[in-house]
Design a protein around this motif. Structure first.
Motif, mmCIF file in Angstrom:
data_model
loop_
_atom_site.group_PDB
_atom_site.id
_atom_site.type_symbol
_atom_site.label_atom_id
_atom_site.label_comp_id
_atom_site.label_asym_id
_atom_site.label_seq_id
_atom_site.Cartn_x
_atom_site.Cartn_y
_atom_site.Cartn_z
ATOM 1 N N ARG A 1 0.832 -1.192 0.000
ATOM 2 C CA ARG A 1 0.000 0.000 0.000
ATOM 3 C C ARG A 1 0.880 1.261 0.000
ATOM 4 O O ARG A 1 2.043 1.197 0.441
ATOM 5 C CB ARG A 1 -0.964 -0.007 1.186
ATOM 6 N N SER B 1 -2.960 1.314 -5.921
ATOM 7 C CA SER B 1 -3.523 2.159 -6.974
ATOM 8 C C SER B 1 -4.493 1.337 -7.823
ATOM 9 O O SER B 1 -4.453 0.100 -7.809
ATOM 10 C CB SER B 1 -2.401 2.706 -7.862
ATOM 11 N N PRO B 2 -5.352 2.006 -8.574
ATOM 12 C CA PRO B 2 -6.266 1.278 -9.470
ATOM 13 C C PRO B 2 -5.537 0.420 -10.502
ATOM 14 O O PRO B 2 -6.122 -0.507 -11.061
ATOM 15 C CB PRO B 2 -7.055 2.411 -10.151
ATOM 16 N N PHE C 1 -6.907 -0.506 1.931
ATOM 17 C CA PHE C 1 -7.791 0.664 1.951
ATOM 18 C C PHE C 1 -8.263 0.973 3.366
ATOM 19 O O PHE C 1 -8.318 2.136 3.781
ATOM 20 C CB PHE C 1 -8.991 0.438 1.029
ATOM 21 N N LEU D 1 -7.535 8.124 4.342
ATOM 22 C CA LEU D 1 -8.824 8.056 3.668
ATOM 23 C C LEU D 1 -9.946 8.164 4.699
ATOM 24 O O LEU D 1 -9.791 7.735 5.846
ATOM 25 C CB LEU D 1 -8.984 6.722 2.918
ATOM 26 N N VAL E 1 -14.946 6.643 1.804
ATOM 27 C CA VAL E 1 -14.104 6.495 0.611
ATOM 28 C C VAL E 1 -13.391 5.145 0.630
ATOM 29 O O VAL E 1 -13.331 4.444 -0.395
ATOM 30 C CB VAL E 1 -13.086 7.646 0.517
ATOM 31 N N GLN F 1 -15.907 2.549 -0.211
ATOM 32 C CA GLN F 1 -16.269 2.631 -1.631
ATOM 33 C C GLN F 1 -15.218 1.938 -2.496
ATOM 34 O O GLN F 1 -15.562 1.226 -3.455
ATOM 35 C CB GLN F 1 -16.418 4.093 -2.033
ATOM 36 N N ARG F 2 -13.962 2.092 -2.150
ATOM 37 C CA ARG F 2 -12.894 1.433 -2.910
ATOM 38 C C ARG F 2 -12.963 -0.097 -2.737
ATOM 39 O O ARG F 2 -12.720 -0.836 -3.693
ATOM 40 C CB ARG F 2 -11.524 1.967 -2.471
ATOM 41 N N CYS F 3 -13.285 -0.523 -1.541
ATOM 42 C CA CYS F 3 -13.451 -1.962 -1.307
ATOM 43 C C CYS F 3 -14.599 -2.517 -2.145
ATOM 44 O O CYS F 3 -14.495 -3.594 -2.742
ATOM 45 C CB CYS F 3 -13.712 -2.227 0.172
ATOM 46 N N LYS G 1 -15.698 -1.368 -4.910
ATOM 47 C CA LYS G 1 -15.292 -1.372 -6.318
ATOM 48 C C LYS G 1 -14.459 -2.608 -6.638
ATOM 49 O O LYS G 1 -14.625 -3.247 -7.688
ATOM 50 C CB LYS G 1 -14.488 -0.106 -6.632
#
Length: 366
Positions: free
Chosen positions: A84, A87-88, A125, A134, A138, A141-143, A145
């Motif tokens: 970590r 990134s996407p 995340f 974060l 947020v 939300q990343r999790c 995704k």
């Protein structure tokens, strides 16, 4: 005659493969390993993986099983190599690879390699939430995704979140002093994700999560606040009653009294003839009582703000705090003395009594 397991043609007497076919296959496996390794280290593109896979299937008898075994190993190597903040690009890299190899997702993930990748991203995340990088929405939300691309069963999702909570708990409790800010972070995290902290999976039942959340509950009780829980349970709760904690694998024993009888003779005897004796007097029957703790069953103990409720397939018991006249703590449970002429002692065994004794004490003072 034997049949070649690669090309399907006659392989000769007692033979399972042509030496030429076997050699081709071994070379194909090595070539596929190389292209996948190059892909995850940035030296090959997804189109290279796709082209190699299609060609090797035809020319070297590369099977779906070969692809799955190699993919599993390389995905795990890649997962171990990333750190970590994530990134996407990592998610895109994995998604493109899974599409390029042309094998079903469930087959590639049969041994959980993609799940481990997904959990590592999710953990990363959520760690960033606790470090302040974060916000919780947020991070979540990343999790979500990631899970949209690489779905997991609910138990694995919970495990990813609980893993981070356990790490945070261990870190926060290093000095046995937790700041109000960290208390709030933990409380928000648990409530936002609806984590089952008062009924943890077996892996986390003796973790720092358990002790931390117990401290959180005691802190609320000290402030006059009854903790609430939305955890579903197969028991009927009264008005204003809420489950505070749950213990699984608890054995309940209840005091049982057994009455036996013994006789005592008095008087005297005399012999009438050989083999015959005549007794003059009386025989008195005396009852003898003794008690023991009878196992009633093994099941779940629910600690509420009003009762201790035990439930098992063979027995159920509800003990109001107001009916307790004494509680004796043990290292692995408690003994309860209840008010009432016919009330029997109860022993509940299979848990650390520290927390429950504190809960009972706090509720008694509210």
């Amino acid at each position: 005659m034997g049949t070649c397991k690669y090309c399907g043609r006659n392989a000769g007497w007692l033979s399972k493969a042509h030496s030429e076919c076997k050699s081709k296959h071994n070379q194909g496996v090595n070539d596929f390993k190389a292209v996948v390794s190059n892909y995850f280290t940035g030296r090959a593109a997804a189109v290279d993986v796709q082209n190699f896979t299609n060609r090797l299937k035809v020319n070297t008898f590369l099977s779906e099983e070969d692809i799955c075994q190699i993919a599993d190993k390389e995905i795990r190597h890649y997962t171990a190599s990333i750190h970590r903040p994530f990134s996407p690009a990592s998610m895109r890299l994995m998604d493109d690879f899974l599409n390029a190899v042309g094998v079903a997702y469930n087959s590639i993930n049969r041994k959980g390699a993609v799940d481990e990748f997904t959990k590592k991203l999710m953990r990363g995340f959520m760690v960033e939430y606790f470090t302040g990088s974060l916000t919780l929405p947020v991070a979540h939300q990343r999790c979500e995704k990631v899970l949209g691309k690489f779905p997991m069963v609910q138990s694995n999702i919970e495990d990813a979140y609980l893993y981070v909570l356990n790490k945070a708990a261990t870190n926060f409790m290093k000095n046995d002093i937790i700041s109000d800010g960290n208390w709030q972070k933990i409380d928000d995290y648990v409530n936002y994700l609806q984590l089952p902290v008062n009924n943890l999976p077996a892996r986390y039942q003796n973790s720092q999560i358990s002790r931390l959340w117990q401290l959180t509950i005691l802190k609320k009780l000290q402030n006059g606040v009854i903790p609430t829980s939305n955890m579903p349970a197969p028991i009927m709760l009264g008005r204003g009653e809420s489950i505070i904690w749950t213990y699984d694998g608890v054995s309940m024993y209840q005091e049982k009294t057994v009455k036996e009888y013994g006789g005592r003779r008095s008087g005297w005897s005399f012999r009438v003839m050989k083999g015959v004796t005549y007794h003059i007097g009386s025989t008195k029957i005396n009852p003898i009582e003794h008690t023991y703790m009878d196992l009633k069953g093994t099941g779940t103990l629910y600690v509420t703000n009003k009762h201790l409720i035990f439930q098992s397939p063979t027995s159920a018991q509800k003990v109001p705090y107001t009916k307790m006249i004494g509680v004796t703590p043990y290292s692995d449970g408690i003994e309860v003395h209840r008010d009432g002429a016919n009330a029997k002692r109860l022993t509940l065994q299979g848990f650390d009594s520290w927390f429950l004794m504190n809960v009972i004490s706090q509720i008694a003072n509210m």
